[in-house]
Motif scaffolding. Structure first.
Motif, PDB file in Angstrom:
ATOM      1  N   GLN A 162     -21.279 -12.859  29.402  1.00 24.65           N
ATOM      2  CA  GLN A 162     -22.703 -13.228  29.415  1.00 24.65           C
ATOM      3  C   GLN A 162     -23.507 -12.467  28.367  1.00 24.65           C
ATOM      4  O   GLN A 162     -24.582 -12.918  27.956  1.00 24.65           O
ATOM      5  N   TYR A 163     -23.005 -11.322  27.928  1.00 32.02           N
ATOM      6  CA  TYR A 163     -23.658 -10.617  26.820  1.00 32.02           C
ATOM      7  C   TYR A 163     -23.690 -11.524  25.585  1.00 32.02           C
ATOM      8  O   TYR A 163     -24.694 -11.582  24.870  1.00 32.02           O
ATOM      9  N   VAL A 204     -21.858  -2.110  21.036  1.00 34.00           N
ATOM     10  CA  VAL A 204     -21.187  -2.975  22.018  1.00 34.00           C
ATOM     11  C   VAL A 204     -19.971  -2.267  22.623  1.00 34.00           C
ATOM     12  O   VAL A 204     -19.673  -2.436  23.807  1.00 34.00           O
ATOM     13  N   GLU A 205     -19.279  -1.463  21.833  1.00 32.52           N
ATOM     14  CA  GLU A 205     -18.139  -0.725  22.385  1.00 32.52           C
ATOM     15  C   GLU A 205     -18.586   0.233  23.482  1.00 32.52           C
ATOM     16  O   GLU A 205     -17.890   0.416  24.487  1.00 32.52           O
ATOM     17  N   VAL A 211     -19.446  -0.213  31.293  1.00 32.80           N
ATOM     18  CA  VAL A 211     -19.156  -1.215  32.320  1.00 32.80           C
ATOM     19  C   VAL A 211     -17.769  -0.990  32.910  1.00 32.80           C
ATOM     20  O   VAL A 211     -17.572  -1.064  34.128  1.00 32.80           O
ATOM     21  N   ARG A 212     -16.792  -0.703  32.051  1.00 36.68           N
ATOM     22  CA  ARG A 212     -15.434  -0.457  32.545  1.00 36.68           C
ATOM     23  C   ARG A 212     -15.398   0.753  33.467  1.00 36.68           C
ATOM     24  O   ARG A 212     -14.794   0.722  34.547  1.00 36.68           O
ATOM     25  N   GLU A 213     -16.040   1.838  33.061  1.00 41.62           N
ATOM     26  CA  GLU A 213     -16.056   3.065  33.865  1.00 41.62           C
ATOM     27  C   GLU A 213     -16.698   2.809  35.227  1.00 41.62           C
ATOM     28  O   GLU A 213     -16.203   3.253  36.261  1.00 41.62           O
ATOM     29  N   ALA A 214     -17.795   2.080  35.221  1.00 39.30           N
ATOM     30  CA  ALA A 214     -18.521   1.829  36.470  1.00 39.30           C
ATOM     31  C   ALA A 214     -17.708   0.972  37.430  1.00 39.30           C
ATOM     32  O   ALA A 214     -17.629   1.262  38.628  1.00 39.30           O
ATOM     33  N   VAL A 255     -27.100  -2.743  29.466  1.00 35.57           N
ATOM     34  CA  VAL A 255     -27.404  -2.485  28.055  1.00 35.57           C
ATOM     35  C   VAL A 255     -28.285  -1.240  27.923  1.00 35.57           C
ATOM     36  O   VAL A 255     -28.069  -0.414  27.026  1.00 35.57           O
ATOM     37  N   ARG A 256     -29.254  -1.057  28.833  1.00 30.82           N
ATOM     38  CA  ARG A 256     -30.087   0.156  28.786  1.00 30.82           C
ATOM     39  C   ARG A 256     -29.247   1.408  28.986  1.00 30.82           C
ATOM     40  O   ARG A 256     -29.440   2.421  28.289  1.00 30.82           O
ATOM     41  N   LEU A 257     -28.310   1.352  29.917  1.00 25.22           N
ATOM     42  CA  LEU A 257     -27.427   2.505  30.147  1.00 25.22           C
ATOM     43  C   LEU A 257     -26.575   2.789  28.911  1.00 25.22           C
ATOM     44  O   LEU A 257     -26.427   3.950  28.499  1.00 25.22           O
ATOM     45  N   ALA A 258     -26.020   1.730  28.312  1.00 28.80           N
ATOM     46  CA  ALA A 258     -25.180   1.912  27.128  1.00 28.80           C
ATOM     47  C   ALA A 258     -25.992   2.454  25.954  1.00 28.80           C
ATOM     48  O   ALA A 258     -25.525   3.330  25.205  1.00 28.80           O
TER      49      ALA A 258
END
Length: 273
Positions: A162-163, A204-205, A211-214, A255-258
């Motif tokens: 969805q990104y 993006v990485e 997201v993977r960690e979460a 996205v804000r977290l990243a």
């Protein structure tokens, strides 16, 4: 077709051939191919969808890995001036090589379940040359692609697709539409790359890492699952409650977290010698 012996579906290629004409026509209506467009079909198999696509007047390239199907496809469609067969693996195929100036590709495929996710991301890496994609996938995969925050199937796959794309779960298809019938239900999904990313990430990485960690521990709170990357104060600084679980955070929140983490990274890098 009488000159060809029946083709036995091969498990190693994940082959389940579509044969239900009602489903085939419904998929063709959803795609809506037209003259002047440039379509690419991945894994045409025995040509169930191919016939309708090529008869639309659109230019059609097909990518098929199974050597035994190549003579059949060429016999059926090789005389069509706008049809081209590419023999090879779609996972390694350079789709940009097909694009002519001023056009974008419309991609279609009944994707084998075992390669569907890597193939989608291979295509998304070339999304600048893709207008849209229509895929037959395992129903659960489509549910994961389309799920939004708070839904049962929401997770890494849906967030990252969805990104890049708008995702539409169009309709479901039962096992009886295929030969041999798979052991799971299928569904048709439409993926349309965003003309402009609604929530662009600085890195993006980094988004993929967060997201993977979460979601590696999706039942834990962000305070705990993101602990290796950022503390509770950093999470709260972007307007997200650190006691929230990953499945409650929407794409904009990820996205804000990243971005928070990407901006902090240079400050924590070791000094150069």
């Amino acid at each position: 077709m009488s000159e060809f012996a029946p083709h036995r579906a091969r498990k190693r290629f994940g082959q389940n051939f579509l044969h239900d004409h009602g489903v085939i026509n419904r998929i063709l209506r959803a795609i809506g191919p037209r003259e002047g467009q440039h379509l690419v079909e991945i894994g045409p198999g025995q040509g169930a969808l191919t016939a309708g696509l090529v008869d639309s007047g659109a230019r059609l390239d097909v990518v098929e890995l199974d050597n035994d199907l190549h003579p059949r496809l060429l016999a059926m469609f090789g005389h069509k001036p706008l049809f081209t067969l590419h023999k090879g693996d779609a996972l390694k195929f350079d789709f940009r090589s097909l694009v002519q100036p001023g056009e974008k590709l419309r991609v279609v495929g009944n994707l084998p379940y075992n390669i569907s996710t890597p193939l989608m991301f291979h295509l998304l890496s070339q999304a600048d040359c893709v207008a849209d994609m229509h895929f037959m996938l395992q129903k659960e995969v489509v549910q994961r692609l389309a799920a939004t925050a708070g839904m049962n199937h929401y997770g890494r796959l849906g967030i990252m697709v969805q990104y890049w794309c708008e995702v539409e779960h169009l309709f479901d298809v039962g096992p009886g539409a295929f030969n041999p019938p798979p052991k799971v239900d299928s569904a048709i999904v439409r993926l349309t790359p965003h003309a402009r990313l609604p929530h662009p990430a600085d890195d993006v990485e980094m988004l993929e890492i967060v997201v993977r960690e979460a979601f590696n521990q999706r039942r834990k709170t962000l305070r705990n699952t993101l602990k290796p990357l950022m503390d509770a104060d950093a999470i709260a600084a972007v307007g997200i409650d650190p006691t929230t679980r990953p499945e409650q955070v929407d794409l904009a929140g990820w996205v804000r977290l990243a971005n928070q983490l990407a901006q902090a990274r240079p400050q924590t890098a070791p000094p150069s010698s």
